[in-house]
Design an enzyme around this catalytic site. Structure first.
Site, short mmCIF file in Angstrom:
data_model
loop_
_atom_site.label_atom_id
_atom_site.label_comp_id
_atom_site.label_asym_id
_atom_site.label_seq_id
_atom_site.Cartn_x
_atom_site.Cartn_y
_atom_site.Cartn_z
CD GLU A 174 -6.56 5.35 2.53
OE1 GLU A 174 -7.50 5.49 3.32
OE2 GLU A 174 -5.39 5.13 2.92
CE LYS A 218 -6.39 9.12 7.90
NZ LYS A 218 -7.03 8.08 8.71
NE ARG A 248 -10.64 -1.02 4.25
CZ ARG A 248 -11.17 -1.14 5.46
NH1 ARG A 248 -12.32 -1.78 5.62
NH2 ARG A 248 -10.59 -0.60 6.52
CG ASP A 287 -9.71 7.84 6.68
OD1 ASP A 287 -8.64 7.76 6.03
OD2 ASP A 287 -9.77 8.08 7.90
CG ASP A 319 -1.73 5.49 4.89
OD1 ASP A 319 -1.55 4.43 5.52
OD2 ASP A 319 -2.84 5.84 4.44
CE LYS A 326 -3.03 2.76 3.05
NZ LYS A 326 -3.90 2.81 4.26
CG ASP A 334 -5.41 8.18 4.40
OD1 ASP A 334 -6.35 8.78 3.84
OD2 ASP A 334 -5.55 7.21 5.18
#
Ligand code: BES
Ligand code: MN
Ligand code: ZN
Length: 484
Positions: free
Chosen positions: A333, A261, A335, A331, A272, A249, A254
């Protein structure tokens, strides 16, 4: 950090601090005049974590004793940690060289001690322009004393390649998000071709053609173009041998997207992309030590931003697998990125197995704290191999369940699935989501949201900040289980 392996008879460099590593219970054997008195008057026993400054000698400017713990428990990991601890104690003392005397003379121990110092001396300081000279580390050279310098040097070659790869991974993770956006990440990975890797970069148009609506939806609110990096290492004797595969990933920042967030701590979301940086580091070391294996690394590189064109909660996207996904929370995201990256990986490369790494859920931090990453797998043999390697390298994993009865929590009433399963078991439903794109291949998912960044760090070989978690354990697993 310059590393040298030297014999005990060699003269120390100028401005040296000598670190004498002592087994627990053997401190009384430090007979040499002035030290004996200092040891006798102290509580130093040689226990792990202890240290004692005992002055200087005719040959060196400073002498420090460092506890190695019990002789019977002194293994490669202990050698690495005690040398890293010694470096940490003296790194900014003003002297230029560290000379380490170990309590055993095996060349592997010497090499491991050198490796520990290399890892511990990692520092990301390229953006500091005003740091006072007396605050900077002063130790620039380390001599490991050994009676088998040539053997230790030979033993150190692969470890040096590993240390370089961990540093490469930590650098990527540490870079600020205005510098390291998807295309820049892709450029740095492309530069690894100099090591003998093959790197392909796909842009948004390429991914559109492949039908990667899930990954592309995450990046559509960003002015930075999403990228898919495909890194190949062909080191097996049979060039057509089935590869092992790793997927990362790489969310370069993010914000949460429209499901924004909170401001507090949002700067953490620059890391991230720790899964992608671990996979990049792994490919770096496989090439660096010319591993006898065919391996593929796939990085899904995006930026998750809120914008007029950003994905909305309620949107339905179609993934490359053909399965549709209702977006409940923008959020969740990671996956969505992995859904397409993992599908592409198994579809194109038909690997022996696939391991994905992702800073996927805050819930894994709640479950396991900051020392363990979560391991999820549909295959016990693969999970066991990962657990063994994890123990040997000091990168702890804890296996989590993938219960079939939780899978319905991500069913959607409008599409094939939705991208969140609610707060209960949040790391598990995230893993179950990825599993829907694995197509029954042996697969493991490492949720490294808990371990990709450590501040403060409690491990001497890991300075505060980016850890490079995953590079060591995956390298070990490949070396021990999957090479010719
Ligand atoms: N990148 C975060 C997970 C994360 C949290 C990584 C803290 C590192 C430190 C991920 O994209 C995320 O936002 N996950 C959500 C999922 C939720 C919306 C279902 C989370 O964990 O809250
Ligand atoms: Mn998120
Ligand atoms: Zn994320």
């Amino acid at each position: 950090m310059l590393i040298e392996f030297v014999g005990a008879e060699s003269a120390p460099a100028a401005q040296t601090v000598l670190a004498i590593v002592v087994f627990e219970g053997e401190a009384s054997s430090i007979q040499s005049g002035a030290y004996a008195r200092a040891v006798g008057a102290s509580r130093f026993t040689g226990a792990k974590g202890q240290s004692l400054e005992v002055g200087s000698s005719d040959l060196v400017d400073r002498v420090v004793l460092v506890g190695a713990g019990k002789a019977a428990e002194f293994d490669a990991m202990a050698a690495e940690n005690v040398a890293a601890t010694a470096y940490g104690l003296v790194k900014a003392c003003g002297l230029k060289a560290l000379r380490v005397v170990l309590p055993t003379d095996a060349p592997e121990t010497a090499a491991r001690a050198a490796f520990g110092v290399r890892l511990a001396s990692y520092r990301f300081d390229k953006y500091r322009t005003k740091e006072a000279a007396d605050k900077k580390p002063s130790i620039l050279e380390t001599e490991i004393v050994t009676g088998h310098a040539d053997a230790a040097r030979a033993e150190f070659v692969d470890l040096a390649a590993l240390a370089d790869a961990v540093a490469f991974s930590r650098d990527l993770t540490s870079e600020p998000p205005n510098v390291l956006y998807p295309a820049e990440f892709a450029r740095r990975v492309k530069a690894l071709e100099a090591l003998g890797l093959e790197v392909e970069i796909l842009g948004e148009a390429d991914m559109q053609k492949l039908g990667m609506g899930s990954l592309l939806g995450v990046g559509q609110g960003s002015i930075r173009e999403s990228q898919l990096a495909i890194i190949k290492w062909n080191g097996a004797a049979d060039p057509a041998a089935q590869p092992v595969a790793f997927v990362g990933k790489g969310v370069c920042f993010d914000t949460g997207g429209i499901s924004l967030k909170p401001a507090d701590g949002m700067e953490d979301m620059k890391w991230d992309m720790g899964g992608a940086s671990a996979v990049a580091g792994l490919m770096h070391v496989l090439a660096g030590r010319k591993a006898k294996v065919n391996a593929v690394g796939i990085l899904g590189l995006v930026e998750n931003m809120p914008d007029g064109n950003a994905q909305r909660p309620g949107d339905v996207v179609t993934s490359m697998s053909g399965q549709t996904i209702e977006i409940i929370n923008t959020d969740a995201e990671g996956r969505l990125v992995l859904a397409d990256a993992v599908w592409y990986c198994q579809d194109r490369f038909k690997p022996k197995f696939m391991v994905d790494l992702a800073t996927l859920t805050g819930a894994i931090i709640i479950s396991l704290g900051n020392d363990y990453a979560g391991l999820f797998s549909n295959n016990d043999a693969l999970a066991d191999n990962l657990l063994l390697a994890s123990k040997a390298e000091g990168e702890p994993l804890w296996r989590m369940p993938l219960p079939a009865q939780y899978d319905k929590n991500i069913d959607s009433s409008i599409a094939d699935m939705k991208n969140t399963g609610g707060r209960p078991g949040g790391s598990i439903t995230a893993a179950l989501f990825i599993q829907r794109f694995v197509n029954k291949l042996p697969w493991a998912h490492l949720d490294i949201a808990s371990t990709a960044w450590k501040k403060p760090s409690s491990v001497p070989t890991i300075p505060d900040g980016a850890t490079g978690f995953g590079v060591r354990l995956l390298n070990r697993m490949v070396a021990e289980k999957y090479e010719d």
